[in-house]
Write a protein that holds these residues in place. Structure first.
Motif, PDB file in Angstrom:
ATOM      1  N   ILE A   1      14.214  37.499 -59.036  1.00 22.81           N
ATOM      2  CA  ILE A   1      13.078  36.613 -58.758  1.00 22.81           C
ATOM      3  C   ILE A   1      13.468  35.657 -57.636  1.00 22.81           C
ATOM      4  N   GLY A   2      12.662  35.650 -56.587  1.00 20.41           N
ATOM      5  CA  GLY A   2      12.944  34.785 -55.452  1.00 20.41           C
ATOM      6  C   GLY A   2      13.884  35.409 -54.437  1.00 20.41           C
ATOM      7  N   ASP A   3      14.347  36.601 -54.705  1.00 19.79           N
ATOM      8  CA  ASP A   3      15.234  37.302 -53.781  1.00 19.79           C
ATOM      9  C   ASP A   3      14.394  37.928 -52.674  1.00 19.79           C
ATOM     10  N   LYS A   4      15.056  38.382 -51.621  1.00 22.50           N
ATOM     11  CA  LYS A   4      14.339  38.986 -50.496  1.00 22.50           C
ATOM     12  C   LYS A   4      13.537  40.203 -50.947  1.00 22.50           C
ATOM     13  N   THR A   5      14.063  40.972 -51.893  1.00 19.12           N
ATOM     14  CA  THR A   5      13.333  42.145 -52.364  1.00 19.12           C
ATOM     15  C   THR A   5      12.043  41.747 -53.075  1.00 19.12           C
ATOM     16  N   PHE A   6      12.055  40.607 -53.720  1.00 15.86           N
ATOM     17  CA  PHE A   6      10.858  40.079 -54.378  1.00 15.86           C
ATOM     18  C   PHE A   6       9.770  39.828 -53.332  1.00 15.86           C
ATOM     19  N   PHE A   7      10.154  39.187 -52.225  1.00 14.71           N
ATOM     20  CA  PHE A   7       9.188  38.901 -51.169  1.00 14.71           C
ATOM     21  C   PHE A   7       8.740  40.172 -50.461  1.00 14.71           C
TER      22      PHE A   7
ATOM     23  N   ALA B   1       6.120  41.702 -52.521  1.00 16.30           N
ATOM     24  CA  ALA B   1       4.874  40.942 -52.423  1.00 16.30           C
ATOM     25  C   ALA B   1       4.142  41.254 -51.122  1.00 16.30           C
ATOM     26  N   VAL B   2       4.884  41.289 -50.027  1.00 13.31           N
ATOM     27  CA  VAL B   2       4.262  41.593 -48.734  1.00 13.31           C
ATOM     28  C   VAL B   2       3.747  43.028 -48.711  1.00 13.31           C
ATOM     29  N   MET B   3       4.524  43.955 -49.264  1.00 14.52           N
ATOM     30  CA  MET B   3       4.089  45.350 -49.301  1.00 14.52           C
ATOM     31  C   MET B   3       2.824  45.501 -50.143  1.00 14.52           C
ATOM     32  N   ALA B   4       2.718  44.731 -51.234  1.00 14.37           N
ATOM     33  CA  ALA B   4       1.533  44.805 -52.084  1.00 14.37           C
ATOM     34  C   ALA B   4       0.294  44.289 -51.363  1.00 14.37           C
ATOM     35  N   MET B   5       0.504  43.436 -50.356  1.00 17.00           N
ATOM     36  CA  MET B   5      -0.629  42.950 -49.567  1.00 17.00           C
ATOM     37  C   MET B   5      -1.109  44.013 -48.584  1.00 17.00           C
ATOM     38  N   LYS B   6      -0.217  44.931 -48.205  1.00 14.13           N
ATOM     39  CA  LYS B   6      -0.556  45.903 -47.171  1.00 14.13           C
ATOM     40  C   LYS B   6      -0.777  47.310 -47.700  1.00 14.13           C
ATOM     41  N   HIS B   7      -0.268  47.615 -48.877  1.00 15.81           N
ATOM     42  CA  HIS B   7      -0.359  48.966 -49.432  1.00 15.81           C
ATOM     43  C   HIS B   7      -0.957  48.901 -50.827  1.00 15.81           C
ATOM     44  N   ALA B   8      -1.180  50.050 -51.418  1.00 14.18           N
ATOM     45  CA  ALA B   8      -1.738  50.111 -52.771  1.00 14.18           C
ATOM     46  C   ALA B   8      -0.807  49.399 -53.750  1.00 14.18           C
TER      47      ALA B   8
ATOM     48  N   GLU C   1      12.175  27.547 -42.043  1.00 17.78           N
ATOM     49  CA  GLU C   1      11.948  28.994 -42.095  1.00 17.78           C
ATOM     50  C   GLU C   1      12.314  29.490 -43.492  1.00 17.78           C
ATOM     51  N   SER C   2      11.346  30.038 -44.161  1.00 19.83           N
ATOM     52  CA  SER C   2      11.582  30.531 -45.506  1.00 19.83           C
ATOM     53  C   SER C   2      11.900  32.014 -45.470  1.00 19.83           C
ATOM     54  N   GLU C   3      12.357  32.509 -46.601  1.00 19.08           N
ATOM     55  CA  GLU C   3      12.633  33.944 -46.696  1.00 19.08           C
ATOM     56  C   GLU C   3      11.356  34.750 -46.511  1.00 19.08           C
ATOM     57  N   LEU C   4      10.238  34.228 -46.995  1.00 21.45           N
ATOM     58  CA  LEU C   4       8.971  34.931 -46.842  1.00 21.45           C
ATOM     59  C   LEU C   4       8.621  35.088 -45.366  1.00 21.45           C
ATOM     60  N   THR C   5       8.802  34.037 -44.596  1.00 19.82           N
ATOM     61  CA  THR C   5       8.531  34.102 -43.160  1.00 19.82           C
ATOM     62  C   THR C   5       9.448  35.112 -42.497  1.00 19.82           C
ATOM     63  N   GLU C   6      10.716  35.103 -42.906  1.00 21.29           N
ATOM     64  CA  GLU C   6      11.693  36.045 -42.352  1.00 21.29           C
ATOM     65  C   GLU C   6      11.303  37.490 -42.671  1.00 21.29           C
ATOM     66  N   VAL C   7      10.881  37.732 -43.898  1.00 21.56           N
ATOM     67  CA  VAL C   7      10.485  39.089 -44.302  1.00 21.56           C
ATOM     68  C   VAL C   7       9.232  39.521 -43.551  1.00 21.56           C
ATOM     69  N   GLU C   8       8.253  38.623 -43.411  1.00 23.39           N
ATOM     70  CA  GLU C   8       7.038  38.966 -42.683  1.00 23.39           C
ATOM     71  C   GLU C   8       7.344  39.294 -41.222  1.00 23.39           C
ATOM     72  N   ALA C   9       8.255  38.534 -40.616  1.00 25.35           N
ATOM     73  CA  ALA C   9       8.640  38.808 -39.229  1.00 25.35           C
ATOM     74  C   ALA C   9       9.324  40.161 -39.117  1.00 25.35           C
ATOM     75  N   GLU C  10      10.167  40.474 -40.095  1.00 27.52           N
ATOM     76  CA  GLU C  10      10.855  41.767 -40.100  1.00 27.52           C
ATOM     77  C   GLU C  10       9.856  42.909 -40.247  1.00 27.52           C
ATOM     78  N   PHE C  11       8.860  42.741 -41.116  1.00 24.66           N
ATOM     79  CA  PHE C  11       7.823  43.761 -41.277  1.00 24.66           C
ATOM     80  C   PHE C  11       7.022  43.927 -39.992  1.00 24.66           C
ATOM     81  N   ALA C  12       6.714  42.818 -39.331  1.00 27.33           N
ATOM     82  CA  ALA C  12       5.961  42.900 -38.080  1.00 27.33           C
ATOM     83  C   ALA C  12       6.752  43.665 -37.029  1.00 27.33           C
TER      84      ALA C  12
END
Length: 137
Positions: free
Chosen positions: A24-30, A33-40, A101-112
């Protein structure tokens, strides 16, 4: 048989709960979450759940086999060294992280970044396919 069964269930429950709490709160958690926003959501949930189940099973197997294969003093020394290595890494990452800069921002940038690379590859492959079709006609 009941004693070993209850020991297995207790060990599995402890391993599963420690894995869930540590994730919980780890990068994989985020990432999930980001993948669930973009995929089924169901596909993301199933993938994350299966990955967690596999990691829990592997942890249980390795945790059960390690004390039998490795001397306890060696295990303690390795655990101590790993504790300090990961602790130093966490401190280094915390100091090196930009302010705000939060981990969520970092993960979103990596996905982009990955999304741009994937779309570039797809554009190149579709352009190459169009040229091939155009050249053979």
């Amino acid at each position: 048989m009941s004693l070993s069964s209850s020991a297995f269930i207790e060990g599995f429950a402890k391993s599963a709960s420690m894995t869930v709490v540590s994730e919980i709160g780890d990068k994989t958690f985020f990432i999930a979450a980001v993948m669930a926003m973009k995929h089924a959501r169901s596909a993301v949930f199933l993938g994350a759940w299966l990955a967690l189940a596999v990691m829990t099973a592997l942890s249980a197997v390795v945790g059960s086999a390690a004390p039998r294969l490795i001397d306890p003093a060696t295990t303690r020394a390795c655990a101590t060294a790993l504790f300090f290595v990961f602790g130093a890494r966490a401190v280094f990452e915390a100091v090196g992280a930009s302010d705000g800069e939060s981990e969520l921002t970092e993960v979103e940038a990596e996905f982009a970044t990955r999304g741009q690379r994937t779309s570039t590859r797809m554009t190149r492959s579709s352009s190459a396919a169009a040229k091939t079709r155009g050249g053979s006609a």
